[in-house]
Design an enzyme around this catalytic site. Structure first.
Site, PDB file in Angstrom:
ATOM      1  N   LYS A   1       0.850  -1.201   0.000  1.00 20.96           N
ATOM      2  CA  LYS A   1       0.000   0.000   0.000  1.00 20.96           C
ATOM      3  C   LYS A   1       0.881   1.244   0.000  1.00 20.96           C
ATOM      4  O   LYS A   1       1.852   1.321   0.769  1.00 20.96           O
ATOM      5  CB  LYS A   1      -0.910  -0.023   1.235  1.00 20.96           C
ATOM      6  CG  LYS A   1      -1.924   1.107   1.302  1.00 20.96           C
ATOM      7  CD  LYS A   1      -2.880   0.913   2.487  1.00 20.96           C
ATOM      8  CE  LYS A   1      -3.915   2.016   2.598  1.00 20.96           C
ATOM      9  NZ  LYS A   1      -4.839   1.815   3.737  1.00 20.96           N
TER      10      LYS A   1
ATOM     11  N   SER B   1      -9.855   1.924   2.697  1.00 25.82           N
ATOM     12  CA  SER B   1      -8.972   2.654   1.826  1.00 25.82           C
ATOM     13  C   SER B   1      -7.967   1.774   1.083  1.00 25.82           C
ATOM     14  O   SER B   1      -7.361   2.230   0.113  1.00 25.82           O
ATOM     15  CB  SER B   1      -8.202   3.699   2.633  1.00 25.82           C
ATOM     16  OG  SER B   1      -7.342   3.080   3.564  1.00 25.82           O
TER      17      SER B   1
ATOM     18  N   SER C   1      -9.981  -0.288   6.977  1.00 30.33           N
ATOM     19  CA  SER C   1      -9.403  -0.225   5.628  1.00 30.33           C
ATOM     20  C   SER C   1      -8.735  -1.491   5.118  1.00 30.33           C
ATOM     21  O   SER C   1      -8.424  -1.574   3.927  1.00 30.33           O
ATOM     22  CB  SER C   1      -8.394   0.911   5.548  1.00 30.33           C
ATOM     23  OG  SER C   1      -9.087   2.110   5.353  1.00 30.33           O
TER      24      SER C   1
HETATM   25  N1  GLN Z   1     -13.474   4.284   6.199  1.00 34.25           N
HETATM   26  C1  GLN Z   1     -12.548   4.653   7.209  1.00 34.25           C
HETATM   27  C2  GLN Z   1     -12.236   6.116   7.104  1.00 34.25           C
HETATM   28  O1  GLN Z   1     -12.563   6.707   6.133  1.00 34.25           O
HETATM   29  C3  GLN Z   1     -11.379   3.762   7.103  1.00 34.25           C
HETATM   30  C4  GLN Z   1     -10.047   4.366   7.076  1.00 34.25           C
HETATM   31  C5  GLN Z   1      -8.910   3.432   7.329  1.00 34.25           C
HETATM   32  O2  GLN Z   1      -9.072   2.378   7.952  1.00 34.25           O
HETATM   33  N2  GLN Z   1      -7.751   3.847   6.905  1.00 34.25           N
HETATM   34  O3  GLN Z   1     -11.700   6.700   7.976  1.00 34.25           O
END
Ligand code: GLN
Length: 482
Positions: free
Chosen positions: A78, A153, A177
Site C-alpha cells: 500500500k 482505503s 481499511s
Molecule cells: N473508512 C474509514 C475512514 O474513512 C477507514 C479508514 C482506514 O481504515 N484507513 O476513515
C-alpha cells in the site's frame, strides 16, 4: 495454473523443491499487472527493475539452501508505507513525487525475509475513505465487476490480491481499511492488534488506531505474513512487547483435528439488527453453524455502545488527522507553491493545491473538534465514550473467546454511488470501527456472495474479532472455516 495465481504456501513448495524460481513467479505477476491494471488500477507505481533484481537475489539465496517462509515471494505494498528509493505518494498530490529516504519497518522486514516488492498500491488519499475513490490518481475498480468499487482505503491492495497481480499485499487499517476492501474483493484481510506491528514508516492517519496488516488469498498466508511483520520495534514507542504466539490458545483450537470444543463464540446482537440484509445474516450464521458442528458453543452477547462507534470514530479520527497532516506545509517535503509572496500564502497555496476534498474536510472537522471552545464538547466526550466501547468488548471477552459478525452491511457498491455523500461513506464503517477504537485484532474472511443493488452476486466477508493480542486464535478459526 499460472504462477501468479499461486498462494504463498503453494509457491513455497515449488520454490523449495526447485520446480520454479522467484524470477518466474515475479515475471508472471508483472505480466498480470501489465495485462489487467490498465482496467483495474490497483497500482500507483510498478518497480519492475527492482523487483527482478530482488527476485534474482532471492533465487541465489534459495540456491544456497536458505529457507524462509517469504523468501522469493512477490507482493505489493500500500502506497502509505515508506519505501526507500521508490515513490511514496499516499495517493495525494501533495506527495506525488516524494521518494522516501528509508523503508518502513514492515517493508525492511519483508526485504530481509527475501520477499519481492513489485510496486505500490492505490488507496484513498492518506487512507481517508472506504472506496479508494478519494485517491488523487483515480479509483481502483473491483476485479469482480469493473463498474464497482474495490472498497477502501486499501482498495488497491485488495483488488491486486483478488486479481492475482501478487501473492499477497501489505495494507493498513485505521477504521476498517483492510477488512472492508477484503470483504468486497473476496480475500482475507487481518487488522492486527494495535501495537502488534510497527507503525514506523507508515504515514500517520489516526495514530491511536493505525495498524499495518496483510491482505492474502488464504488465512494461512495471512498468518505467514503477519508473523514476518509483527513484533516490537525500537523505532515505534507504541509497538508492544507481548509474545506473538500464546501457547495456551493452542489447546482450545486445533484446526488439524477439526474440533473446536471448548471454544466460545459470541454473536453481538447489535451487529445483527433487523435492518441487516437477511442474505448477509444467513451467510454469517452459516459460519456460526459450522463452528457449532465442530464443537464450539455459540452465544448471543451484547455490546451496547456499538451505535456510538461511528460518531466517536469520526470525531477522534479527524482530530488526529488535523494534527498529523499539519506536517505537510510545503517546507521540507511535498508539493510547494513557488509563486507565493509570503509565508501565509505559501502554506495556503501549497496545502490548498496538494490536499483533496476529503483530506480538507477532515482537517477542518478535526481543527474544530480540537479547538479551545469545542474540545470538551466533542473530543473529550468522544474519548470518554471510546472507553465505554472498549469496556463493552472487555465485558464480552469475559464470556466468549471470539466474536463473529458481518464485516460490512452490503456488497461492493457502484463507483460514484456514494462519492458525493460523505455521511453515507462514513456509515460503511459500522461493523469495523469498534475493533479499531479498542485496538483489537480482527480478520475478514470470505463468507460467500451477496446480491448487490443493480447488479449480480458480489463477494462478502465475515469478521472475527479477538481479545487483544489473540491473533493466533483468529487464524486457527479462519483456517478451519476457509
Ligand atoms: N473508512 C474509514 C475512514 O474513512 C477507514 C479508514 C482506514 O481504515 N484507513 O476513515
Amino acid at each position: 495454473m499460472n504462477l501468479n495465481e499461486l498462494n504463498i504456501k503453494q509457491a513455497r513448495e515449488l520454490l523449495d523443491s526447485g520446480k520454479t524460481t522467484s524470477l518466474e513467479i515475479t515475471e508472471a505477476c508483472l505480466a498480470q499487472i501489465a495485462a489487467q491494471d490498465g482496467q483495474i488500477h490497483a497500482c500507483l507505481t510498478v518497480c519492475a527493475t527492482e523487483a527482478r533484481e530482488a527476485a534474482r537475489a532471492a533465487d541465489k539465496r534459495l540456491k544456497q539452501g536458505e529457507k524462509g517462509p517469504l523468501l522469493g515471494i512477490p507482493y505489493l505494498c500500500k502506497d502509505i508505507l515508506m519505501t526507500k528509493g521508490i515513490r511514496t505518494t499516499a495517493a495525494s498530490k501533495i506527495l506525488e513525487n516524494y521518494v522516501a529516504p528509508y523503508d518502513a519497518t514492515v517493508v525492511r522486514k519483508l526485504k530481509e525475509a527475501g520477499a519481492v516488492m513489485l510496486g505500490k498500491t492505490n488507496l484513498d488519499e492518506f487512507a481517508h475513505g472506504a472506496s479508494t475513490e478519494n485517491s488523487a490518481f483515480g479509483p481502483t475498480k473491483n476485479p469482480y465487476d469493473l463498474t464497482r468499487v474495490a472498497g477502501g482505503s486499501s482498495g488497491g491492495s485488495a483488488a491486486a490480491v483478488a486479481a492475482n497481480m501478487c501473492l499477497f499485499a501489505l495494507a493498513s487499517d485505521t477504521g476498517g481499511s483492510i477488512r472492508q476492501p477484503s470483504s468486497f474483493c473476496g480475500v482475507v484481510g487481518l487488522k492486527p492488534s494495535y501495537g502488534r506491528v510497527s507503525r514506523f514508516g507508515l504515514l500517520s492517519m489516526t495514530s491511536s488506531t493505525d495498524v499495518v496488516g496483510p491482505i492474502a488469498k488464504t488465512a494461512e498466508d495471512a498468518e505467514i505474513v503477519f508473523k514476518a511483520i509483527a513484533g516490537q520495534d525500537e523505532l515505534d514507542a507504541t509497538s508492544a512487547p507481548e509474545k506473538i504466539i500464546i501457547d495456551s490458545q493452542k489447546n482450545i483450537i486445533d484446526s488439524q483435528a477439526k474440533t473446536l470444543s471448548g471454544l466460545r463464540v459470541g454473536l453481538p446482537k447489535e451487529y445483527f439488527l433487523p435492518e441487516l440484509n437477511p442474505e448477509i445474516k444467513t451467510r454469517v450464521m452459516a459460519l456460526a453453524d459450522r463452528l457449532k458442528e465442530a464443537g464450539a458453543e455459540i452465544k448471543e452477547v451484547s455490546l451496547p455502545y456499538t451505535k456510538y462507534g461511528i460518531p466517536v470514530y469520526y470525531i477522534i479520527t479527524p482530530s488526529e488527522i488535523s494534527s498529523n497532516l499539519a506536517r505537510f506545509d510545503g517546507i521540507g517535503w511535498g508539493l510547494k507553491d513557488e509563486e507565493a509572496q509570503n509565508l501565509q500564502e505559501f502554506y495556503k497555496k501549497s496545502r490548498g493545491a496538494g490536499f483533496g476534498p476529503e483530506a480538507k474536510r477532515r482537517i477542518m472537522l478535526g481543527t474544530y473538534t480540537l479547538s479551545a471552545g469545542y474540545y470538551d464538547a466533542y473530543y473529550k466526550k468522544a474519548q470518554t465514550v471510546r472507553t465505554l466501547i472498549i469496556n463493552d468488548f472487555n465485558q464480552a471477552f469475559k464470556k466468549v473467546d471470539v466474536l463473529l459478525t458481518p464485516t460490512v452491511p452490503h456488497g461492493a457498491f457502484k463507483i460514484g454511488e456514494k462519492s458525493n455523500d460523505p455521511l453515507a461513506m462514513y456509515l460503511e464503517d459500522i461493523f469495523v470501527t469498534g475493533a479499531s477504537l479498542s485496538g483489537l485484532p480482527a480478520i475478514s474472511i470470505p463468507a460467500g456472495t451477496v446480491k448487490v443493488k443493480d447488479g449480480g452476486d458480489m463477494p462478502l466477508g465475515a469478521q472475527l474479532i479477538g481479545a487483544r493480542f489473540q491473533e493466533e486464535m483468529l487464524f486457527k478459526i479462519s483456517e478451519f472455516l476457509v
